[in-house]
Design a protein around this motif. Sequence first.
Motif, PDB file in Angstrom:
ATOM      1  N   PRO A 132       0.690  -1.335  -0.119  1.00 17.87           N
ATOM      2  CA  PRO A 132       0.003   0.006   0.084  1.00 17.87           C
ATOM      3  C   PRO A 132       0.921   1.322  -0.104  1.00 17.87           C
ATOM      4  O   PRO A 132       1.852   1.129   0.637  1.00 17.87           O
ATOM      5  N   THR A 133       0.207   2.109  -0.657  1.00 20.17           N
ATOM      6  CA  THR A 133       1.152   3.771  -0.828  1.00 20.17           C
ATOM      7  C   THR A 133       1.404   4.179   0.688  1.00 20.17           C
ATOM      8  O   THR A 133       2.446   4.566   0.961  1.00 20.17           O
ATOM      9  N   GLY A 134       0.593   3.759   1.525  1.00 18.53           N
ATOM     10  CA  GLY A 134       0.909   4.472   2.881  1.00 18.53           C
ATOM     11  C   GLY A 134       1.954   3.740   3.454  1.00 18.53           C
ATOM     12  O   GLY A 134       2.658   4.386   4.273  1.00 18.53           O
ATOM     13  N   LEU A 171      -7.991   3.013   3.605  1.00 22.53           N
ATOM     14  CA  LEU A 171      -8.768   3.596   2.522  1.00 22.53           C
ATOM     15  C   LEU A 171      -8.461   2.806   1.225  1.00 22.53           C
ATOM     16  O   LEU A 171      -9.351   2.146   0.666  1.00 22.53           O
ATOM     17  N   GLU A 172      -7.147   2.498   1.034  1.00 29.38           N
ATOM     18  CA  GLU A 172      -6.680   1.713   0.006  1.00 29.38           C
ATOM     19  C   GLU A 172      -7.186   0.360   0.070  1.00 29.38           C
ATOM     20  O   GLU A 172      -7.588  -0.293  -0.850  1.00 29.38           O
ATOM     21  N   SER A 173      -7.226  -0.108   1.372  1.00 23.75           N
ATOM     22  CA  SER A 173      -7.489  -1.702   1.621  1.00 23.75           C
ATOM     23  C   SER A 173      -8.842  -1.985   1.483  1.00 23.75           C
ATOM     24  O   SER A 173      -9.334  -2.477   0.588  1.00 23.75           O
ATOM     25  N   ASN A 196      -1.185  -0.630  -5.790  1.00 29.55           N
ATOM     26  CA  ASN A 196      -1.374   0.479  -5.059  1.00 29.55           C
ATOM     27  C   ASN A 196      -1.537   1.736  -6.002  1.00 29.55           C
ATOM     28  O   ASN A 196      -1.353   1.391  -7.284  1.00 29.55           O
ATOM     29  N   ARG A 197      -1.802   2.752  -5.495  1.00 28.43           N
ATOM     30  CA  ARG A 197      -2.361   3.909  -6.394  1.00 28.43           C
ATOM     31  C   ARG A 197      -1.200   4.455  -7.059  1.00 28.43           C
ATOM     32  O   ARG A 197      -1.378   5.070  -8.315  1.00 28.43           O
ATOM     33  N   LEU A 198       0.000   4.270  -6.413  1.00 26.41           N
ATOM     34  CA  LEU A 198       1.212   4.744  -7.522  1.00 26.41           C
ATOM     35  C   LEU A 198       1.364   4.049  -8.644  1.00 26.41           C
ATOM     36  O   LEU A 198       1.908   4.550  -9.483  1.00 26.41           O
ATOM     37  N   SER A 199       1.091   2.570  -8.494  1.00 27.00           N
ATOM     38  CA  SER A 199       1.298   1.972  -9.629  1.00 27.00           C
ATOM     39  C   SER A 199       0.028   1.983 -10.645  1.00 27.00           C
ATOM     40  O   SER A 199       0.212   1.436 -11.754  1.00 27.00           O
ATOM     41  N   GLY A 200      -0.945   2.766 -10.387  1.00 28.29           N
ATOM     42  CA  GLY A 200      -2.235   2.672 -11.176  1.00 28.29           C
ATOM     43  C   GLY A 200      -3.159   2.203 -11.005  1.00 28.29           C
ATOM     44  O   GLY A 200      -4.474   2.203 -11.333  1.00 28.29           O
ATOM     45  N   GLY A 201      -3.298   1.108  -9.672  1.00 28.60           N
ATOM     46  CA  GLY A 201      -4.662   0.465  -9.287  1.00 28.60           C
ATOM     47  C   GLY A 201      -4.560  -0.875  -9.753  1.00 28.60           C
ATOM     48  O   GLY A 201      -3.722  -1.129 -10.861  1.00 28.60           O
ATOM     49  N   MET A 202      -5.651  -1.392  -9.443  1.00 24.64           N
ATOM     50  CA  MET A 202      -5.741  -2.713 -10.134  1.00 24.64           C
ATOM     51  C   MET A 202      -6.076  -2.827 -11.657  1.00 24.64           C
ATOM     52  O   MET A 202      -5.517  -3.679 -12.205  1.00 24.64           O
TER      53      MET A 202
END
Length: 602
Positions: free
Chosen positions: A374-376, A474-476, A488-494
């Motif tokens: 996760p980004t966090g 939140l990401e989880s 994670n959001r840094l990679s663009g997500g699912m």
Amino acid sequence: MLSLNQVIRCIEVYSIAQLGTEGLSTLANRHFYAVVGALLSVIVILGIGPMTQDSLTADEAYHLSLGYQYLAKGSTEPWTDTPLFSQIVAAIPLVPFHLRFPAGLDGARELIYENDLLPETILLLGRLTRIATTILLAGLVAFWTRRHFGSTAALAATFLFVFDPNFLAHGHYITADVPEACAFFAACLTWNCFLSQGTLRQAGLCGILLGIAVATKFSGILLVPIFVVLYWIRVWQQRGCTPPCAPCLPILPWSLLCTGLTATLTVFAVYGFASEPPKPWDRNARIAESQTSTIRRQADIAMPARGAVLSHPGLAYTLYEGAARVSIPARVFLRQFRTFVRHNSRGHLAYLLGKTSQTGWWYYFLVAFAVKTPTGDLVLILIAAGIFGRFMGGRRQLLQQLRGARFEWYVIILPPVLYFFTCLTSHINIGVRHLLPLYPFVFVGIGSALFVSGKRIPRTTLRIAILSLILVALESIAAYPNYLAFFNRLSGGMSYGARYLSDSNLDWGQDLRRLRVYLDSRHISNVCFDYFGKARPEDYHISSRAIPATEEDTKRTGCVVVISQSTLHLSNSDGKYDWLSRQLPLDRIGGSLLVYVPERRQ
């Protein structure tokens, strides 16, 4: 987009930072048990959906069938390269039901889908043991961290563990990954206890946990060098203390002897104290002679010098006779270890950044950790590294600080570092799940660095840390219930996960049940389907046909094409699905299945 309630909650938690570390510590001590209980219940709440909605994944039938076969028959298949402990534990709830175990290569699938007990019930019983293991590991993180670093650090570490998408994904699958993480972490904590108290009783307990770790996955063998390095660090620290700051430790050979013997007995017990000869014995002299010829031929190939020795008249025959008559303990375990070594040397078909390889890449797990964490967590790792970096001074000052540092810092930093660098040498690059043993150490390290580092944390840093904790949650929650396909959001997500990884990082055959719901809700009956998994579509009442070789054939059949992303990347060496890669998917089912219509072009 965040909802209004989420924004308000963020503001409330953000304001807690105004209390500082002292205020947070007071709150954590006052409500520790209540918060830990709530966090452990989150594992169950967030795990129920994936546990009941995910269909059979590619490896679950394999693990469950081996465990049940061993409990029912006392034997296992020769081709497995995974030890039995976690498989046995998963199969224990099935023993009272006396299931039939069909023979043959498809016996694993048939155990689940061709018994009187419902397949959903069989899977649920096996998966419940994994949920229990995940809760146990979370409890170890919470209570050990509190004992050594305080309540605030413990709650932060437990929070990160509970909301980690990788543990939420693999924490309910019938595989050996989470049990190995639990045994690996517990063994390191127990070794810390031994090095603090110096009694052989603790060394024996370490041996039991070492044996369980090795009997769960062969990566547990890494605990041996970790134990040795931690021992010498402890001795080095004690020599710098006047008077000695801890009890005198037994010398290393005696410590390892006690631990090793206990670990060996534990592994032997897991395999039922069974002893077998390495080679089957046959009274037929011709068969024995042919076996000795095979021994000499294999020796010539492997090592010419050894082949010359074995070419001595009668020597190879004598060795064969000895191997056929002398029993050795836990032969199945040794055979599995040999299979594992061969598997690792030959490699496993893997996918990374749009490429496939049989032997993998040294940087595979670097990428996997970067996009699946996760980004966090990544932000918190940087903050923790910065806090630790503030301890760095000149060389002489640094050595003094390292010598005087709390030994628990070494316990939470050294094992994951050694484990991670060992993973970089692996040729089996099939999932971030192989990194799960290092994550509990990372979570404890983050919590302890933020709240028990000995340095005053600036309020700005504390605010960023608290917001990062919220970001992890939140990401989880946003990934629910498709935790296996989390990126994670840094990679663009699912949606962009297939650009980086595949296999058990994204698509493990977990969405067949969701596919059935999708087809039924849209009244789709004409389906062309291919996916990455061991269950059959008909096991989930899905009627389908093979995907046509060309787009024109698909148009003629008029079928809706559904394909899993692992199949699209790993099973397309002949280019039969290239025409699909030139189209945009119409829809996505779960985290793994893509839906196409031929008319929709990119």
